[in-house]
Design a protein around this motif. Structure first.
Motif, mmCIF file in Angstrom:
data_model
loop_
_atom_site.group_PDB
_atom_site.id
_atom_site.type_symbol
_atom_site.label_atom_id
_atom_site.label_comp_id
_atom_site.label_asym_id
_atom_site.label_seq_id
_atom_site.Cartn_x
_atom_site.Cartn_y
_atom_site.Cartn_z
ATOM 1 N N THR A 196 0.856 -1.182 0.000
ATOM 2 C CA THR A 196 0.000 0.000 0.000
ATOM 3 C C THR A 196 0.892 1.232 0.000
ATOM 4 N N ARG A 197 0.612 2.150 -0.904
ATOM 5 C CA ARG A 197 1.445 3.351 -0.981
ATOM 6 C C ARG A 197 1.339 4.144 0.313
ATOM 7 N N TYR A 198 2.493 4.464 0.899
ATOM 8 C CA TYR A 198 2.569 5.125 2.202
ATOM 9 C C TYR A 198 3.339 6.426 2.047
ATOM 10 N N TYR A 199 2.798 7.508 2.582
ATOM 11 C CA TYR A 199 3.444 8.820 2.528
ATOM 12 C C TYR A 199 3.694 9.299 3.959
ATOM 13 N N ALA A 200 4.839 9.916 4.161
ATOM 14 C CA ALA A 200 5.165 10.401 5.502
ATOM 15 C C ALA A 200 6.026 11.650 5.398
ATOM 16 N N PHE A 201 5.899 12.514 6.389
ATOM 17 C CA PHE A 201 6.643 13.777 6.412
ATOM 18 C C PHE A 201 7.084 14.073 7.828
ATOM 19 N N MET A 202 8.298 14.594 7.977
ATOM 20 C CA MET A 202 8.788 15.060 9.259
ATOM 21 C C MET A 202 9.533 16.374 9.053
ATOM 22 N N TYR A 203 9.371 17.288 10.003
ATOM 23 C CA TYR A 203 10.130 18.532 9.998
ATOM 24 C C TYR A 203 11.261 18.430 11.016
ATOM 25 N N ASP A 204 12.295 19.208 10.830
ATOM 26 C CA ASP A 204 13.452 19.175 11.718
ATOM 27 C C ASP A 204 13.965 20.594 11.906
ATOM 28 N N ILE A 205 13.954 21.068 13.144
ATOM 29 C CA ILE A 205 14.433 22.407 13.481
ATOM 30 C C ILE A 205 15.488 22.268 14.565
ATOM 31 N N ARG A 206 16.669 22.765 14.307
ATOM 32 C CA ARG A 206 17.733 22.696 15.312
ATOM 33 C C ARG A 206 18.577 23.962 15.262
ATOM 34 N N GLY A 207 19.138 24.302 16.401
ATOM 35 C CA GLY A 207 19.973 25.497 16.474
ATOM 36 C C GLY A 207 20.647 25.593 17.824
#
Length: 217
Positions: free
Chosen positions: A27-38
């Motif tokens: 089954t086609r699976y989509y995923a997203f993650m954001y990354d903020i570092r400083g």
């Protein structure tokens, strides 16, 4: 030419994102993650440092490219260390070498002596509800260091296990160094114990390594 005065503390921040798609389960699976570092120095004499890392959302056990959500912030001065959020908390090898959790750690450093404490909820160990620790470190010099601490773990049934540790490292000669730890645990009025020791000898003509460990069931 004199540099223009800047009255603001500026921290470099990196913002990025990860988008992935897979049909591993047919089954086609989509995923997203954001990354903020400083992070960076926040004082004129460069003795206060702030770092942060925010990555999400929670993938609920399905990380993207091995990355889980993570939210943490740390603040350090020559005498104070504060850590909030996700962290690999640890006390000692015999009591609990490390355990990833979400919580807080505080440590105050003096000349040769430091004291600290941490509290966290383990993230990937459903049988443990919370962990609390108080510890001290003493550095006689660069060759002799000693530590002691208490670790209290509470499970989901509200049962508590208490562990105590005393450890140290000693290097009386340039060719000889050693480390030891003695630990004791108490759970349901039952006491257990554990020991470990390491000896390293490195001379011009001879080298040897000894590592011994014992722990009650």
């Amino acid at each position: 030419e004199n540099a223009k005065f800047d009255g603001y503390n500026r921290l470099p921040v990196k913002i990025s994102g990860v988008f992935a798609s897979s049909n591993r389960l047919d089954t086609r699976y989509y995923a997203f993650m954001y990354d903020i570092r400083g992070g960076g120095q926040i004082s004129e004499n460069a003795n206060r440092k702030l770092d942060f890392h925010f990555r999400g959302p929670d993938r609920r056990g399905n990380p993207i490219l091995g990355m889980n959500d993570e939210y943490n912030m740390s603040f350090r001065t020559p005498k104070t260390e504060i850590y909030l959020g996700d962290h690999n908390f640890s006390l000692s090898d015999l009591t609990e070498s490390s355990r990833i959790g979400r919580g807080a750690r505080f440590q105050y450093n003096m000349n040769k002596f430091s004291v600290g404490s941490f509290y966290h909820t383990p993230r990937y160990y459903p049988g443990i509800k919370s962990t609390l620790s108080v510890y001290t470190n003493y550095k006689l010099n660069e060759n002799f260091r000693f530590s002691s601490g208490i670790l209290s773990k509470t499970d989901t049934m509200s049962n508590t296990a208490n562990l105590f540790t005393l450890s140290g490292t000693m290097r009386p000669f340039s060719w000889f160094n050693s480390a030891f730890e003695v630990a004791m645990g108490m759970y349901n009025n039952h006491t257990t114990k554990a020991y470990s020791g390491v000896v390293n000898i490195n001379s011009r003509f001879f080298s040897s390594h000894l590592n011994a460990k014992y722990a009650d069931p």
